[in-house]
Scaffold this motif. Structure first.
Motif, PDB file in Angstrom:
ATOM      1  N   ILE A   2       0.828  -1.202   0.000  1.00 56.64           N
ATOM      2  CA  ILE A   2       0.000   0.000   0.000  1.00 56.64           C
ATOM      3  C   ILE A   2       0.865   1.257   0.000  1.00 56.64           C
ATOM      4  N   ASP A   3       0.270   2.371  -0.379  1.00 57.59           N
ATOM      5  CA  ASP A   3       0.902   3.684  -0.304  1.00 57.59           C
ATOM      6  C   ASP A   3       0.278   4.377   0.904  1.00 57.59           C
ATOM      7  N   PRO A   4       0.943   4.367   2.062  1.00 57.42           N
ATOM      8  CA  PRO A   4       0.325   4.825   3.307  1.00 57.42           C
ATOM      9  C   PRO A   4      -0.297   6.214   3.236  1.00 57.42           C
ATOM     10  N   GLN A  10      -7.170   1.094  -0.453  1.00 58.13           N
ATOM     11  CA  GLN A  10      -6.148   0.048  -0.546  1.00 58.13           C
ATOM     12  C   GLN A  10      -6.141  -0.803   0.718  1.00 58.13           C
ATOM     13  N   SER A  11      -5.883  -2.076   0.528  1.00 63.53           N
ATOM     14  CA  SER A  11      -5.644  -2.963   1.669  1.00 63.53           C
ATOM     15  C   SER A  11      -4.673  -4.050   1.226  1.00 63.53           C
ATOM     16  N   GLU A  20      -5.412  -2.017   6.369  1.00 64.78           N
ATOM     17  CA  GLU A  20      -6.308  -1.183   5.562  1.00 64.78           C
ATOM     18  C   GLU A  20      -5.774   0.241   5.546  1.00 64.78           C
ATOM     19  N   ASN A  21      -5.721   0.816   4.365  1.00 65.57           N
ATOM     20  CA  ASN A  21      -5.216   2.166   4.174  1.00 65.57           C
ATOM     21  C   ASN A  21      -6.364   3.162   4.244  1.00 65.57           C
ATOM     22  N   GLN A  22      -6.150   4.273   4.916  1.00 67.32           N
ATOM     23  CA  GLN A  22      -7.090   5.389   4.937  1.00 67.32           C
ATOM     24  C   GLN A  22      -6.271   6.664   4.792  1.00 67.32           C
ATOM     25  N   GLU A  23      -6.926   7.767   4.498  1.00 63.40           N
ATOM     26  CA  GLU A  23      -6.191   9.007   4.322  1.00 63.40           C
ATOM     27  C   GLU A  23      -5.655   9.568   5.636  1.00 63.40           C
ATOM     28  N   ILE A  26      -3.947   4.179   9.386  1.00 65.56           N
ATOM     29  CA  ILE A  26      -3.731   2.823   8.890  1.00 65.56           C
ATOM     30  C   ILE A  26      -4.347   1.898   9.936  1.00 65.56           C
ATOM     31  N   ILE A  54       5.382   3.479   6.233  1.00 61.53           N
ATOM     32  CA  ILE A  54       4.497   4.243   7.112  1.00 61.53           C
ATOM     33  C   ILE A  54       5.294   5.328   7.843  1.00 61.53           C
TER      34      ILE A  54
END
Length: 87
Positions: A2-4, A10-11, A20-23, A26, A54
């Motif tokens: 993922i791109d943190p 993205q996950s 799981e990625n969030q804006e 994480i 990260i």
């Protein structure tokens, strides 16, 4: 990988560990057994790469001080006071 903090869709999974990625955060849950074998070694390398990415995101973008980014769990109230239609 993922791109943190880049998006909310993205996950990835390492063993039974789900990332799981969030804006603005994480989310990591599940478990992982790092056995002393080839699979454990590969999983440990993935964890190391992920944690490095990260940390780099924190250091380069200062996202930890940005309160404008919101996740899907953000408060849905507008903060605006409106008249109660039931009174």
């Amino acid at each position: 990988m993922i791109d943190p903090f880049a998006n909310n869709h993205q996950s990835m999974q390492i063993g039974e560990l789900v990332i799981e990625n969030q804006e603005d955060k994480i989310i990591i849950y599940g478990d992982i057994n790092l056995a002393l074998n080839d699979t454990g070694y590969e999983q440990a390398k993935q964890l190391h790469e992920l944690s490095s990415k990260i940390l780099s995101a924190f250091e380069s973008k200062s996202l930890y001080s940005n309160d404008k980014a919101k996740s899907k769990e953000k408060d849905d109230q507008s903060g605006e006071i409106i008249d109660n239609p039931f009174l």
